[in-house]
Design an enzyme around this catalytic site. Structure first.
Site, short mmCIF file in Angstrom:
data_model
loop_
_atom_site.label_atom_id
_atom_site.label_comp_id
_atom_site.label_asym_id
_atom_site.label_seq_id
_atom_site.Cartn_x
_atom_site.Cartn_y
_atom_site.Cartn_z
N ALA A 257 45.80 29.39 -68.67
CA ALA A 257 45.93 30.36 -68.71
C ALA A 257 44.98 31.62 -69.32
CB ALA A 257 47.22 31.06 -68.56
N MET A 258 45.02 33.03 -68.59
CA MET A 258 44.13 33.53 -69.88
C MET A 258 45.01 35.57 -69.66
SD MET A 258 41.48 34.61 -70.66
CE MET A 258 40.85 36.43 -71.53
N GLU A 259 44.79 35.39 -71.03
CA GLU A 259 45.47 37.24 -70.94
C GLU A 259 45.44 38.13 -70.72
OE1 GLU A 259 44.13 34.47 -72.83
OE2 GLU A 259 42.77 35.51 -74.79
N ASN A 260 45.17 38.02 -69.37
CA ASN A 260 44.66 39.27 -69.37
C ASN A 260 45.47 40.73 -69.15
OD1 ASN A 260 42.01 38.01 -68.42
ND2 ASN A 260 43.55 37.64 -66.57
N GLU A 291 50.78 33.22 -73.73
CA GLU A 291 50.13 34.34 -73.00
C GLU A 291 50.24 35.69 -73.26
OE1 GLU A 291 47.20 33.74 -71.70
OE2 GLU A 291 47.86 31.71 -71.77
N HIS A 294 49.11 37.23 -76.41
CA HIS A 294 48.18 37.27 -76.79
C HIS A 294 47.93 39.03 -76.53
CE1 HIS A 294 45.16 34.41 -77.21
NE2 HIS A 294 45.80 33.51 -76.54
ZN LIG Z 1 44.69 31.72 -75.09
#
Ligand SMILES: [Zn+2]
Length: 835
Positions: A257-260, A291, A294
């Site tokens: 996943a990516m913490e945008n 996430e 973050h």
């Molecule tokens: Zn991470």
């Protein structure tokens, strides 16, 4: 293209303050690309010069203040900007390409229904594939995005909509200041679900073809999300800082996943279409929590440069695991961490490519990508857990709060964090940080025990050692568990915590208080798994493991014991046969699904690589027997049953039985042979040469999903047929027309220990062809493919020689170099084990 260096980033940050990005994207101009326009307002030292980055298909127009710049001045990904004023406006218009590698703006056509989906992944330095930017983590600015999309699409972004979308035109409100690598959006006919919690709007998105599966789990996902939100706000003493919280499950995503901020992207493999085990649900929950951590750690306060990557990932890993365990139904998350994540960290830390958790200096962004490994995540999180055990939780949290307050919406470094934690704990952390964060490699803790004539401990000494290449002993706070066998049960008599302080005892810590106590059946070092160290038991405890392990009630203690055993086998201190015997003794009565899954995964790697080919079938047969007994004992329809069935399928050579399950024959009651279990059967039958192209094509005809396409590619690559192998190989080394996931599926299926004769010629071809092949790919995909396509089962001195020759070249892609360095080290271990 040159990667931005640390020095260049520092120089540019000294010159510039970015005030805003205004971005306008037109997604209606065809299948290959999109139109991008950005206006950047920034302050600068008057008269200075710098550059802005972008990777366009075609640069159309550039305007800096009053002057048009010549697009032909773009060199690689850098557009020079000279004669800057105190206040500047830069406008860049370009045609940009969609990607099929999960980077930039990824375009995916769903084979299930032909619908098109886009998502943005700006991570590291890929925002420049979407619009021109000063692409470094410490030049943060608000982003105002507008998107023109086909009228029936949905678009979501970091910010909230500024007004209702009309005729495919979407306009979003300015965001809080974002690092450029956080800019994200999704666009397509996405299915969505909405909710709200404590004033924070929540949304979930996925492809339409997955809608029913998202809907089935939306309650669980929202419940986890809300519980984590409450807990983080409580722990950090600060509200969620980015307004709304969307989670978009997107296709062909490279990472978990990516913490945008405001729009987390998550791989849509986490939308389950088939039965899954509870550990897979736990992994999804941990990912959600990771996430979200973050949002404070990384997003609100961002590392100044990539050398503090660990500030992001170690904290998110630690806090994500902790909050999952504390706030959700997945209260065994630390067992999973101990079993799965730490094995990853220990392996990475013992390789030639190891590096400190917090490296002194990461030269450029390309180098930073290589550090996304078991050290930055699992070791870093373990080290933080050790720090909390040492300074205490209250001081730890107070330090974090001060750190967030001091640097909110800005950037910070390791020194800033240590200063905050030192102030809150009243301890000087510099010595601790030097030993744990700045020095690589792992310690081993070993128990030395003498027992008197009455069976009482005379002396118990915990001996700490370090590898001769990195002779660093560290302070550890560890648990010692004393376990007694009482009948069939194994009972914890006492767990004590011991401080190992090598500055006082030079690595030999006498545990005074055990003197005179009756010797335990098992003296478990690192009970509770508080520290990051390899564990070796005293002789009597080691001998008792097969008898004790099945009776241990605490899953975390079992995880530590399994870890000790697999690690000793990995180090060739014990034979694979010992591990197989333990699997036969203990796996059939194991109740923790993560333990089952990871014992099977770790042992399979060792069986496939460490055993001579002649010994392998018998070992696999024993694993299959253990799975069969677990399958017979496991509750119908539950996670254990599914894990046992998968383990049996993967280890079995009984093609009649496997084919029978595929046809509904003799399937254990409660086990549903659904789409993904069917593919697992077809895959194993493909490996064994018991099925082929007609059956694979037939299976794919019944499953037109993206997952089905990946499975079919994996199966086709696995079939023991020369033409099939050559087709798969060409995809691996040459085909850039297919997506990241399909290339990886080919690489995953290609090498099989059963097919050494057939794939023999490809060993040399790997070393000959991979340097050019890696250059065809983006950094992320190149490293993954280089690793997956490596001839891991060609355990021979000749393979190592070929690897050495390759590594002697000076023109290798960094990801290929890392992959081959690590795989070669694994080969060396396997050769040692084979003797
Ligand atoms: Zn991470």
């Amino acid at each position: 293209m040159r990667s931005l260096t640390r020095t260049e980033a520092a120089e540019r940050a000294a010159l510039l303050t970015v005030e805003s990005y205004t971005v306008d994207l037109d997604l209606t101009s065809g299948e290959s690309g999109f139109r991008s326009s950005v206006t950047i307002r920034f302050r600068a030292t008057p008269g200075s010069a710098t550059f802005v980055e972008l990777k366009p298909a075609r640069l159309l127009a550039v305007r800096l203040n009053d002057a048009a710049l010549d697009p032909a001045t773009l060199a690689g990904n850098r557009l020079p900007l000279t004669g800057l004023r105190a206040e500047n406006t830069l406008t860049v218009e370009a045609e940009m390409a969609y990607s099929n590698t999960g980077e930039g703006l990824h375009r995916f056509v769903d084979p299930a229904d032909g619908e098109t989906y886009l998502y943005a992944m700006s991570f590291l330095d890929d925002v420049q594939r979407i619009f021109a930017a000063f692409d470094q983590p410490d030049l943060k600015a608000p982003v105002t995005l507008a998107v023109t999309a086909p009228p029936k699409w949905t678009v979501a972004a970091n910010g909230v909509p500024a007004r209702e979308a009309r005729d495919g035109r979407w306009e979003f409100a300015p965001t809080a200041p974002l690092a450029t690598y956080f800019v994200s959006l999704i666009a397509g006919p996405y299915h969505s679900r909405h909710d709200e919690h404590d004033g924070v709007p929540l949304a979930l998105y996925c492809r339409r073809s997955l809608a029913e599966h998202l809907d089935a789990d939306a309650d669980e996902i929202f419940t986890v999300t809300k519980a984590c939100l409450d807990r983080f706000q409580e722990l950090f003493g600060m509200r969620y800082p980015f307004g709304k919280y969307d989670q978009a499950f997107v296709p062909e995503f490279n990472a978990g996943a990516m913490e945008n901020p405001g729009l987390v992207t998550i791989r849509d493999d986490y939308i389950f279409r088939s039965a899954v085990t509870d550990s897979q649900r736990e992994l999804r929950a941990t990912t959600i929590a990771h996430e979200m951590a973050h949002m404070w750690f990384g997003d609100l306060v961002t590392m100044r440069w990539w050398d503090d990557l660990w500030l992001n990932e170690s904290f998110a890993e630690y806090m994500g695991t902790r909050v999952t365990a504390e706030a959700t139904r997945f209260d065994r998350a630390w067992t999973t961490f101990g079993m799965r994540r730490k094995a990853w960290g220990y392996a990475a830390d013992q390789r030639p490519s190891t590096h400190p958790v917090a490296p002194q200096e990461v030269a450029d962004a390309a180098q930073a990508l290589l550090n996304f490994d078991g050290i930055s995540y699992a070791k870093g999180a373990s080290v933080l857990r050790q720090l909390v055990a040492w300074v205490g939780d209250d001081a730890f949290l107070a330090g974090l709060r001060a750190y967030f307050d001091a640097h909110r919406f800005g950037n910070a470094t390791l020194a800033d964090l240590l200063a905050a934690l030192s102030a809150s704990s009243g301890r000087d952390l510099s010595g601790w940080a030097e030993l744990w964060l700045r020095r690589e490699q792992v310690n081993t803790v070993r128990a030395e025990v003498t027992v008197d004539g009455q069976g009482r401990y005379d002396e118990v000494v915990v001996v700490q050692t370090a590898p001769s290449t990195h002779p660093v002993l560290r302070p550890h706070r560890i648990g010692l568990g004393l376990y007694d066998r009482i009948g069939a049960d194994v009972v914890l008599r006492e767990r004590i915590e011991v401080d190992l302080d090598p500055s006082v005892d030079n690595g030999r810590t006498l545990v005074d208080r055990l003197h005179g106590q009756p010797a335990a059946s098992l003296l478990l070092l690192n009970d509770g798994d508080l520290t990051f160290a390899k564990v070796r038991l005293d002789e009597a405890s080691a001998a008792a493991v097969p008898a004790v392990l099945p009776g241990l009630a605490d899953p975390l203690a079992r995880a530590v014991l399994w870890g000790e055993t697999t690690d000793a086998v990995r180090d060739a201190e014990r034979p694979v046969a010992d591990l197989v015997a333990l699997i036969l003794a203990a796996l059939p009565v194991e109740t923790e699904v993560i333990v089952v899954e990871d014992v099977l995964r770790l042992s399979r790697t060792l069986i496939d690589r460490y055993l001579e080919p002649v010994a392998r079938p018998a070992a696999l047969e024993h694993v299959a027997q253990a799975c069969e007994r677990l399958l017979a004992a496991a509750p119908a329809g539950g996670s254990l049953q599914l894990a046992a069935a998968r383990g049996l399928i993967a280890a079995s050579a009984d093609t009649v039985r496997l084919a029978g399950w595929l046809n509904g024959k003799d399937v254990p009651a409660g086990l549903v042979v659904d789409a993904d279990l069917r593919w697992a059967l077809v895959y194993r039958l493909s490996v064994l040469g018991a099925t082929g192209e007609p059956e694979i094509a037939g299976e794919l005809a019944g499953d037109r999903s993206a997952t089905g396409a990946e499975w079919a590619a994996r199966c086709r690559a696995a079939v023991p047929d020369p033409a099939a192998k050559e087709r798969a190989w060409q995809v691996i080394v040459a085909d850039t027309s297919v997506s990241n996931r399909l290339v990886e599926a080919n690489a995953e299926g290609f090498w099989q220990p059963e097919q050494a004769d057939l794939t023999g010629p490809y060993v040399a071809r790997y070393f000959a062809e991979m340097p050019a092949a890696a250059r065809l790919r983006t950094a992320w995909v190149a490293e993954r493919v280089a690793n997956l396509a490596f001839p891991h089962y060609a355990v021979a001195a000749s393979t190592r020689l070929a690897a050495a020759a390759l590594l002697a070249r000076d023109d290798l892609d960094p990801g290929l170099r890392r992959a081959v360095t690590d795989a070669d080290d694994d080969l060396g271990r396997a050769l040692t084990a084979r003797g």
